[in-house]
Design an enzyme around this catalytic site. Structure first.
Site, PDB file in Angstrom:
ATOM      1  CE  LYS A 156      -4.280  -1.986   0.195  1.00  0.00           C
ATOM      2  NZ  LYS A 156      -3.560  -3.300   0.038  1.00  0.00           N
ATOM      3  CD  GLU A 240      -6.250   5.314   3.236  1.00  0.00           C
ATOM      4  OE1 GLU A 240      -7.774   5.267   2.372  1.00  0.00           O
ATOM      5  OE2 GLU A 240      -5.337   5.378   2.431  1.00  0.00           O
ATOM      6  CD  GLU A 315     -10.025  -1.359  -5.427  1.00  0.00           C
ATOM      7  OE1 GLU A 315     -10.890  -0.683  -4.274  1.00  0.00           O
ATOM      8  OE2 GLU A 315     -10.665  -1.868  -5.301  1.00  0.00           O
ATOM      9  CD  GLU A 328      -6.776  -1.716  -2.074  1.00  0.00           C
ATOM     10  OE1 GLU A 328      -6.556  -1.165  -2.283  1.00  0.00           O
ATOM     11  OE2 GLU A 328      -8.775  -2.184  -2.067  1.00  0.00           O
ATOM     12  CG  ASN A 330      -7.904  -4.506  -5.613  1.00  0.00           C
ATOM     13  OD1 ASN A 330      -7.409  -4.347  -4.407  1.00  0.00           O
ATOM     14  ND2 ASN A 330      -9.066  -3.560  -6.154  1.00  0.00           N
ATOM     15  CD  GLU A 336     -15.545  -5.348  -7.830  1.00  0.00           C
ATOM     16  OE1 GLU A 336     -14.541  -4.615  -8.070  1.00  0.00           O
ATOM     17  OE2 GLU A 336     -15.395  -6.810  -7.485  1.00  0.00           O
ATOM     18  NE  ARG A 381     -18.878  -8.828  -4.920  1.00  0.00           N
ATOM     19  CZ  ARG A 381     -17.460  -9.137  -4.587  1.00  0.00           C
ATOM     20  NH1 ARG A 381     -17.493  -9.072  -3.046  1.00  0.00           N
ATOM     21  NH2 ARG A 381     -16.454  -7.463  -5.257  1.00  0.00           N
ATOM     22  NE  ARG A 594     -65.989 -25.094  22.024  1.00  0.00           N
ATOM     23  CZ  ARG A 594     -65.956 -25.500  23.295  1.00  0.00           C
ATOM     24  NH1 ARG A 594     -64.674 -26.181  22.813  1.00  0.00           N
ATOM     25  NH2 ARG A 594     -66.705 -26.833  23.860  1.00  0.00           N
ATOM     26  CG  ASP A 595     -68.817 -29.270  24.027  1.00  0.00           C
ATOM     27  OD1 ASP A 595     -67.518 -29.531  24.267  1.00  0.00           O
ATOM     28  OD2 ASP A 595     -69.443 -28.879  24.391  1.00  0.00           O
ATOM     29  CB  ALA A 596     -69.329 -32.379  18.184  1.00  0.00           C
ATOM     30  CG  ASP A 701     -67.008 -17.871  36.523  1.00  0.00           C
ATOM     31  OD1 ASP A 701     -65.532 -17.789  36.892  1.00  0.00           O
ATOM     32  OD2 ASP A 701     -67.217 -18.031  37.910  1.00  0.00           O
ATOM     33  CE  LYS A 762     -69.818 -24.522  29.691  1.00  0.00           C
ATOM     34  NZ  LYS A 762     -69.645 -25.270  28.552  1.00  0.00           N
ATOM     35  CG  HIS A 792     -74.030 -26.870  25.521  1.00  0.00           C
ATOM     36  ND1 HIS A 792     -73.348 -26.989  24.288  1.00  0.00           N
ATOM     37  CD2 HIS A 792     -72.813 -27.440  27.075  1.00  0.00           C
ATOM     38  CE1 HIS A 792     -72.265 -27.471  24.882  1.00  0.00           C
ATOM     39  NE2 HIS A 792     -71.702 -27.634  26.354  1.00  0.00           N
ATOM     40  CG  HIS A 794     -71.801 -32.581  27.280  1.00  0.00           C
ATOM     41  ND1 HIS A 794     -70.250 -32.294  26.326  1.00  0.00           N
ATOM     42  CD2 HIS A 794     -71.672 -31.293  27.461  1.00  0.00           C
ATOM     43  CE1 HIS A 794     -69.686 -31.798  26.318  1.00  0.00           C
ATOM     44  NE2 HIS A 794     -70.865 -30.274  27.004  1.00  0.00           N
ATOM     45  CB  THR A 929     -62.445 -25.599  31.308  1.00  0.00           C
ATOM     46  OG1 THR A 929     -63.032 -27.349  31.294  1.00  0.00           O
ATOM     47  CG2 THR A 929     -60.960 -25.634  31.667  1.00  0.00           C
TER      48      THR A 929
END
Length: 1199
Positions: A156, A240, A315, A328, A330, A336, A381, A594-596, A701, A762, A792, A794, A929
């Protein structure tokens, strides 16, 4: 001299025949320079690897020259050795880079194999003057500048002095190489900051650092010097002054042995990161013509001044004022060079070879007046680096490679093919993509298109980042400087790479090697069946008028007929409730979605099978009051076991069924969880649910605790909802005093007063007998004649149909049913039975029994896919003893499953008996639940420990009760009706804290912004929906996101494939998106393990061979594999990239601060300092110097 001239004009005197040389140079006799000897080159050895080696081989082939490759042991499978006519191993036993730096051995191979010339490529030995000299001393021609020029330009300091002597402006810098941090500090103190450290004996960005703080000088110098030494064999640095906001302009030169020098115009290399070029453009856009002429002119003057021959680059840094400074030279070909070739049409590599043979530039027609740029070329690249992780190099096996091609696109690569191994030893370049077009914007458009065609799987690439660059307006306008990347952080806003196909192969391979990802409850296997989806007769001339048409095109075809959702959307909850109340027949809610399946199949039904039948439901069941299809246990099971997003399920169902209201179960203050959440979590959950597609919230609830119920109703807000009263006991039995008729009427009064639009009973255990149903519903109807009533239940005892008919006759507006093949036992009563029973009566449901039958047939077949979760494995019929145990339907199934899976099936009767006793011990509570879990846990605790109710009560102070029981007694889920059981509560809790009032009221609000930031840190592509899921189920969501990132959209797989994988030889299809279907065939699974304990599984995908490597979890137990860092443990420090340990800065027992340097890793010639993620004490070290690591390998643990 005349004979020389004749030799140049006659093939017979030195040129191969046209058969061997495919390119014949046009020669102008008047430009001959007769003082240069011409010696043809018949063979070239490339002292390099990878892409540049192949580039030179191609030029040789076109010139009819024999090509010779060298390769290291690590490169024995690399493509460059296969592209050459001959290839030879170099540097056996040496480290990967050192192998290519072994000058004596390179010379030996060249001499032993009759090589005429050596091309150094770029990097490695390309700028080593001793290598150039060694070639010449050995009688070989060096395709490049003379050793003297290589030495002068590679130094350099000497290059800088040469520039000054040639009248080229330079930047202030050190007069010579600097080798110590002290010298570096001295320069910095004298000239001030910023400065730049650059390797004195190499380029390419290696060993380059910008320093802006004095306290960083020493560390930066040491790292840059170490990096330079590793890359070039010498750690000396040049320092530099650093020019702010420069453009990086470089001029391509070509000189010959006669002293002729031309330039091939300039390139703009300003788009850089870490001082390495990412995108290059030729010519430099928006460069003033006068500046171009000056900069190219000075480059040519410098080359002539030093006697430059062959290819090289000068460069410069150019500032905004048009000033430019020499950086510099090259003295080699540049990475490139391709863009210059594209705009000039000149093959630089062939020209290099011709110059080395002794031809002059004028003889080749390369005079300055004949070199004119055409259009613009861009080079990207493509590297195996992850821009999301600061461009950390990635390594591994390329599982899939598909390139972008077409007009105006050139690809220069070597490692880019499926099966290629990207090692940590060399540069991360995968392929260079070059686009050429008439202007910069058109060239960028071609590049953009080509990069989007690429598919690279198995390793990360920088393609997403490059696409962001190409779409940046500043880039497209050509306004560039070296700060471009730093000042555009949006370039790092990278779209997620879906990589769906390869991830699915990884999943299927994992199932084949390691078994199901979802634990199977029984030994039964999914049926080999593709359930028939009944056709929908569609009149394309008649379009429905649903309130929300699908605008994104995901659901083709006409809309289904209007349903009650149209009324809900048009008139709001009040108008909807009024319409329901005024409806003449009995309305049904379908729980099949769902529930089934929660009751019968452990909640395991997947979105895939729900969505297949959804259009049929939308078109044939628009008379339904609603569909219960979300919430409850389906939320966490979807994440936990089915590995799919519950929000996506809801959204997709909404698209398929726009006309029927959706209903979900909201557990009051528990939302869809099993504990109390801060109020803002419940409110946010409901808000998001409505946005995604939910219509009606059935709020209940677990204890009928009014404050929790009211909170849920408030959270449901304007969406509208049903307040559900959980039913237990028997209002028709006068001996059951606690939950009598008055209790339910009073609770209903409170809920109506609180503003519920619809009242729901429920009956979660199926306890509502027909007589009790008439009594309860009649009383509610009399008290609240204008409020719709929804029931609802079962069917556990088998009396469900009779009870629902009794409810309807007593004035209920809506009852819950499941389609026939998904009804009965712990599920809901049969839809078909109720529809048939009421046909022709005033309560006629209006549903077509034939449609019900077709709907049922689909689920009858689909249910066989879920054989591993089938409740009928253990439950053969309903059981009226539910009136004694009062176990909710879903829990009844689960408890029986658990007993059988543990080999305790004979004890299930004991569990049911204990459940009843546990309920009494806890005060005869509402059981749903999560309160039902409390009773179930206590019951199992009693059976496992052979405890009677008396034993539990008498020994309560000494027993260690399940966590759920303790938390219930503390008041964590609310207060039961008539209070907690005493003295049992006091004995269990002793001096433990108690919660008074509504539990959620005392919880601090959740900081959603903080949670989002934490989730984004770990899962960068997580969404607001994921944040909501994490607020409810943090660990489950984290595991789901990790799974999804590894295995992709497994919800798109057929259920049998998802659960147990395909058979070898089986062909199947997977539709991953509309219009995107993968054809997959399972070919084989390797019997032998790799050293890492992996098995290779082979597939054919869309006709192409693919394979994946899957770690065998059982086999790995017998192998020593380096541990991985657990991302969930903050103190565990993992390797951020694959590489080698070159320095360990700490020892066990050291105290470290957050951010302290711990370890220095090296990979692909880049060094990285690993910093401490937390402060603490180093508990253990799992690495040693020079150890090779994979990404995420555990380095150490900080405590």
């Amino acid at each position: 001299m005349l004979s020389v001239c004749i030799a140049r004009s006659s093939r017979g005197a030195g040129f191969p025949s046209q058969h061997h040389r495919f390119f014949v140079w046009s020669i102008s006799r008047r430009n001959y320079t007769t003082d240069v000897e011409y010696r043809p080159i018949r063979s070239v050895l490339v002292a390099n690897r990878g892409e540049i080696a192949i580039r030179v081989f191609r030029a040789c082939t076109e010139l009819g020259i024999r090509s010779v490759a060298i390769y290291s042991e690590q490169d024995k499978m690399h493509m460059h050795r296969q592209k050459a006519d001959e290839s030879y191993l170099v540097g056996k036993g040496l480290p990967p880079v050192q192998a290519y730096l072994n000058i004596p051995e390179v010379i030996r191979i060249a001499k032993e194999n009759n090589v005429d010339a050596v091309h150094p490529g770029y990097g490695f030995l390309s700028e080593r003057s001793d290598f150039a000299q060694a070639c010449i001393d050995a009688g070989l021609r060096f395709i490049g500048p003379s050793p003297k020029v290589v030495q002068q330009m590679g130094d350099k300091v000497a290059a800088r002095q040469a520039a000054i002597d040639a009248g080229v402006a330079v930047v202030p810098g050190t007069p010579g190489p600097v080798t110590t941090p002290e010298e570096a500090m001295e320069f910095c103190l004298k000239h001030g900051l910023p400065v730049i450290f650059k390797a004195a004996f190499g380029g390419g960005g290696r060993g380059m650092r910008v320093v802006r703080k004095m306290e960083e000088v020493q560390e930066m110098f040491e790292r840059a010097s170490s990096e330079a030494k590793a890359a070039f064999g010498n750690g000396a640095m040049f320092i530099e002054k650093f020019i702010e906001r420069p453009r990086h302009i470089e001029v391509q030169l070509m000189g010959d042995k006669a002293g002729n020098v031309v330039h091939l115009y300039e390139r703009d290399c300003s788009v850089q990161r870490r001082h390495q070029k990412v995108v290059e453009i030729a010519p430099a856009p928006k460069l003033d013509v006068k500046v171009r002429d000056r900069i190219t002119g000075q480059a040519v003057n410098l080359a002539r001044h030093v006697g430059y021959e062959n290819a090289g680059t000068v460069e410069f840094l150019s500032d905004e004022s048009g000033n430019f400074y020499f950086i510099e030279v090259n003295a080699r070909l540049q990475v490139e060079h391709t863009v210059t070739e594209e705009i000039t049409g000149i093959d630089l590599v062939q020209t290099q070879i011709r110059v080395a043979e002794g031809m002059t530039l004028p003889e080749m027609g390369l005079t300055q007046d004949k070199i004119n740029p055409q259009g613009y070329a861009i080079q990207c690249r493509v590297t195996t680096e992850d821009p999301a992780k600061n461009f950390q190099p990635d390594t591994g096996r390329i599982e899939v490679f598909r390139s972008g091609e077409g007009m105006g696109i050139r690809l220069d690569g070597a490692s880019a093919f499926a099966g290629a191994i990207i090692s940590p030893y060399y540069d991360s370049l995968l392929v260079k993509v070059i686009a050429h077009a008439g202007d910069l914007q058109a060239s960028a458009a071609k590049m953009n298109r080509a990069l989007r065609e690429f598919r690279v799987r198995g390793v990360k690439t920088n393609i997403p980042f490059l696409l962001n660059v190409l779409e940046n307006q500043k880039f497209l306008s050509g306004t560039l400087d070296t700060y471009f990347i730093d000042e555009h952080p949006q370039l790092f806003h990278l779209p997620q790479s879906l990589n769906r196909a390869q991830k699915l192969l990884n999943y299927i391979g994992t199932v084949l090697v390691n078994g199901p990802s979802t634990p199977l409850a029984t030994k039964l296997k999914p049926a080999e069946i593709n359930p028939h989806v009944p056709e929908i007769p569609i009149d394309y001339s008649a379009r429905g008028a649903s309130s929300e048409s699908d605008s994104d095109g995901d659901v083709p075809g006409p809309e289904p007929p209007q349903g009650f959702r149209h009324i809900l959307k048009a008139q709001g909850p009040e108008g909807f409730a009024k319409t329901i109340r005024n409806h003449k027949g009995l309305l049904l809610m379908d729980t099949t979605f769902r529930d089934a399946h929660q009751s019968l199949l452990a909640t395991r039904i997947r979105s895939h099978d729900l969505l297949r039948i959804s259009p049929y439901v939308a078109h044939n069941f628009n008379q339904l009051y609603s569909m219960e299809n979300w919430g409850g246990a389906t939320f966490d099971v979807a994440l936990r076991f089915l590995h799919e997003c519950p929000w996506e399920r809801l959204e997709d169902m909404r698209k398929q069924i726009p006309n029927i209201p959706f209903q979900m179960l909201l557990r009051g203050a528990n939302a869809v969880g099993y504990t109390n959440y801060p109020d803002n979590v419940v409110f946010k959950f409901c808000e998001l649910s409505v946005q995604v597609g939910m219509d009606i919230f059935r709020v209940f609830d677990a204890l009928n605790y009014l404050p929790n119920l009211v909170l849920g109703m408030e959270a449901a807000g304007k969406a509208g909802g049903e307040a559900a009263i959980s039913y237990t006991g028997d209002v028709s039995d006068p001996t059951r005093k606690k939950y009598d008729l008055k209790y339910y009427i009073n609770l209903a009064d409170e809920l109506v007063k609180a503003g519920t639009h619809i009242l729901c009973i429920k009956d979660m255990a199926g306890l509502l007998k027909p007589a009790a149903a008439r009594l309860l519903i009649t009383a509610l109807r009399d008290k609240h004649p204008d409020v719709p009533i929804h029931i609802h239940t079962h069917d556990t005892a088998g009396a469900g149909v009779a009870s629902m008919l009794a409810c309807a006759e007593a004035g209920a507006d809506v009852v819950d049913v499941a389609v026939d093949s998904m009804s009965g036992m712990t599920s809901q009563p049969s839809m078909g039975a109720i529809v048939a029973s009421l046909q022709g009566s005033k309560l006629d449901t209006g549903l077509n029994l034939n449609n019900v039958s077709e709907y049922s047939a689909y689920w009858e077949q689909t249910r066989t896919l879920y054989a591993p979760f089938e409740c009928t494995t253990t439950m053969k019929s309903g059981n009226a003893d539910v009136y004694l145990s009062e176990i909710p339907g879903g829990q009844y199934t689960n408890l029986q499953f658990q007993a059988y899976s543990l080999g305790l099936e004979e004890f299930f009767e004991d569990v049911k008996k204990a459940y009843r006793e546990a309920n009494i011990l806890l005060g005869d509570i509402i059981k749903v639940t999560p309160s039902s879990k409390v009773v179930g846990d206590l019951a199992q605790f009693m059976v496992q420990n052979k405890l009677s109710a008396d034993d539990v009560l008498s020994d309560a102070e000494e027993l260690s009760f399940p966590k759920s029981v303790v938390e219930f007694l503390q008041g964590s889920i609310g207060e039961p009706y008539q209070g907690f059981p005493e003295p049992f509560r006091s004995k269990v809790l002793k001096d433990m804290p108690r919660v008074s009032g509504r539990p959620g009221a005392s919880l601090p609000l959740l900081d959603f912004d903080k949670l989002k930031a934490e989730l984004k840190e770990k899962h960068p592509y997580s969404t607001d929906r994921d944040v909501m899921s994490a607020a409810l189920y943090p660990q489950v969501t984290d595991e789901y996101l990790t799974f999804h990132d590894s295995f992709g959209p497994v919800d798109k797989l057929d259920t049998r494939i998802f659960l147990t994988g395909p058979k070898v030889g089986e062909e199947f299809e997977v539709t991953i998106a509309r219009g995107k279907t993968l054809g997959i065939k399972t070919l084989a699974m390797a019997e032998d393990l790799t050293p890492n304990g992996e098995r290779e599984v082979f597939f054919e995908m869309n006709g192409q061979l693919r394979s994946v490597f899957i770690k065998d979890k059982e086999a790995v137990k017998e192998l020593h594999i380096h541990p991985k860092a657990d991302k969930n443990v903050k103190g565990q420090v993992g390797a951020p990239m694959p590489g080698s340990v070159i320095d360990i800065r700490v020892a066990v027992g050291d105290k470290v601060e957050k951010g302290a340097a711990l370890v220095v890793l090296s990979a692909m010639k880049m060094e990285m300092v690993v910093q401490a993620p937390v402060a603490g004490i180093v508990k253990s070290l799992d690495i040693k110097p020079n150890m090779k690591l994979e990404g995420d390998d555990l380095l150490m643990t900080i405590e």
